[in-house]
Design a protein around this motif. Structure first.
Motif, short mmCIF file in Angstrom:
data_model
loop_
_atom_site.label_atom_id
_atom_site.label_comp_id
_atom_site.label_asym_id
_atom_site.label_seq_id
_atom_site.Cartn_x
_atom_site.Cartn_y
_atom_site.Cartn_z
N ASP A 1 35.51 79.04 57.85
CA ASP A 1 34.37 78.18 58.17
C ASP A 1 33.09 78.97 57.90
O ASP A 1 32.66 79.76 58.74
CB ASP A 1 34.45 77.75 59.64
CG ASP A 1 33.33 76.81 60.04
OD1 ASP A 1 32.58 76.36 59.16
OD2 ASP A 1 33.19 76.55 61.25
N THR A 2 32.54 78.80 56.71
CA THR A 2 31.28 79.47 56.36
C THR A 2 30.60 78.70 55.25
O THR A 2 31.25 78.03 54.45
CB THR A 2 31.52 80.93 55.91
OG1 THR A 2 30.24 81.54 55.67
CG2 THR A 2 32.33 81.02 54.65
N ASP A 3 29.29 78.79 55.22
CA ASP A 3 28.56 78.19 54.11
C ASP A 3 28.04 79.29 53.17
O ASP A 3 27.27 79.03 52.27
CB ASP A 3 27.41 77.33 54.62
CG ASP A 3 26.43 78.10 55.49
OD1 ASP A 3 26.68 79.27 55.78
OD2 ASP A 3 25.40 77.51 55.88
N ASP A 4 28.53 80.52 53.38
CA ASP A 4 28.11 81.66 52.57
C ASP A 4 29.24 82.08 51.63
O ASP A 4 30.18 82.75 52.05
CB ASP A 4 27.72 82.83 53.47
CG ASP A 4 27.26 84.05 52.69
OD1 ASP A 4 27.14 83.97 51.45
OD2 ASP A 4 27.03 85.09 53.33
N PRO A 5 29.17 81.70 50.34
CA PRO A 5 30.23 82.07 49.41
C PRO A 5 30.28 83.58 49.12
O PRO A 5 31.22 84.05 48.50
CB PRO A 5 29.89 81.28 48.15
CG PRO A 5 28.44 80.99 48.25
CD PRO A 5 28.12 80.91 49.71
N GLN A 6 29.29 84.31 49.61
CA GLN A 6 29.27 85.77 49.41
C GLN A 6 29.67 86.53 50.68
O GLN A 6 29.54 87.75 50.73
CB GLN A 6 27.89 86.22 48.93
CG GLN A 6 27.54 85.68 47.56
CD GLN A 6 28.58 86.05 46.51
OE1 GLN A 6 29.02 87.19 46.42
NE2 GLN A 6 29.00 85.08 45.72
N SER A 7 30.14 85.82 51.70
CA SER A 7 30.56 86.51 52.93
C SER A 7 31.75 87.41 52.61
O SER A 7 32.43 87.23 51.59
CB SER A 7 30.94 85.50 54.02
OG SER A 7 32.16 84.87 53.70
N LEU A 8 32.00 88.36 53.48
CA LEU A 8 33.10 89.30 53.27
C LEU A 8 34.43 88.57 53.09
O LEU A 8 35.18 88.85 52.16
CB LEU A 8 33.18 90.28 54.44
CG LEU A 8 34.28 91.33 54.37
CD1 LEU A 8 34.08 92.22 53.17
CD2 LEU A 8 34.34 92.15 55.64
N SER B 1 34.91 85.41 52.23
CA SER B 1 34.87 84.59 51.01
C SER B 1 35.19 85.45 49.80
O SER B 1 35.98 85.05 48.93
CB SER B 1 33.50 83.94 50.83
OG SER B 1 33.25 82.98 51.81
N ARG B 2 34.59 86.61 49.72
CA ARG B 2 34.84 87.52 48.59
C ARG B 2 36.27 88.02 48.60
O ARG B 2 36.91 88.13 47.55
CB ARG B 2 33.84 88.67 48.60
CG ARG B 2 32.42 88.21 48.28
CD ARG B 2 31.46 89.37 48.02
NE ARG B 2 31.70 90.54 48.82
CZ ARG B 2 30.98 90.91 49.88
NH1 ARG B 2 29.97 90.17 50.27
NH2 ARG B 2 31.26 92.01 50.55
N LEU B 3 36.81 88.32 49.79
CA LEU B 3 38.21 88.75 49.89
C LEU B 3 39.13 87.64 49.40
O LEU B 3 40.07 87.89 48.64
CB LEU B 3 38.55 89.14 51.32
CG LEU B 3 40.00 89.52 51.58
CD1 LEU B 3 40.41 90.73 50.76
CD2 LEU B 3 40.24 89.77 53.07
N ALA B 4 38.87 86.41 49.81
CA ALA B 4 39.68 85.27 49.38
C ALA B 4 39.59 85.12 47.86
O ALA B 4 40.61 84.86 47.20
CB ALA B 4 39.23 84.00 50.08
N ASP B 5 38.40 85.27 47.29
CA ASP B 5 38.24 85.19 45.84
C ASP B 5 39.07 86.27 45.14
O ASP B 5 39.74 86.00 44.13
CB ASP B 5 36.77 85.36 45.44
CG ASP B 5 35.90 84.18 45.84
OD1 ASP B 5 36.43 83.09 46.12
OD2 ASP B 5 34.66 84.37 45.88
#
Length: 100
Positions: free
Chosen positions: A29-36, A38-42
């Motif tokens: 749950d985040t609106d920040d695609p650059q969160s830690l 989010s980047r790990l998931a990428d």
């Protein structure tokens, strides 16, 4: 509609490329695609797609081998189902984010 409900409609939950120890889906749950996370998931998704490509190449080689026995074909098919499942999960997650 609560403040939280409005936030969720603005930023949908992201299906993550892993499950809980119980095998249940995990969401971010985040609106920040650059969160830690989010980047790990990428990064995990990228590794899974690379693995899928490698397994596909190996499976294609087994299928092209006219003398490959049943054991080799069954192994290749079994190995192919793993990254296919992961790739479908990634497609589902990305599709959800595109639709928003």
């Amino acid at each position: 509609m609560t403040d939280r409900d409005e936030e969720q409609s603005a930023a949908p939950l992201r299906l993550l490329p892993w499950t809980s120890p119980e095998g249940k889906p995990c969401y971010l749950d985040t609106d920040d695609p650059q969160s830690l996370l989010s980047r790990l998931a990428d990064d995990v998704e990228e590794a899974q797609l690379t693995s899928a490509r490698d397994v596909l190449l190996g499976s294609e080689a087994v299928l092209a081998d006219v003398v490959a026995g049943e054991r080799a074909v069954r192994f290749a098919l079994t190995r192919t189902t793993e990254p296919l499942r992961e790739t479908l999960r990634i497609a589902h997650s990305r599709g959800d984010r595109i639709q928003s």
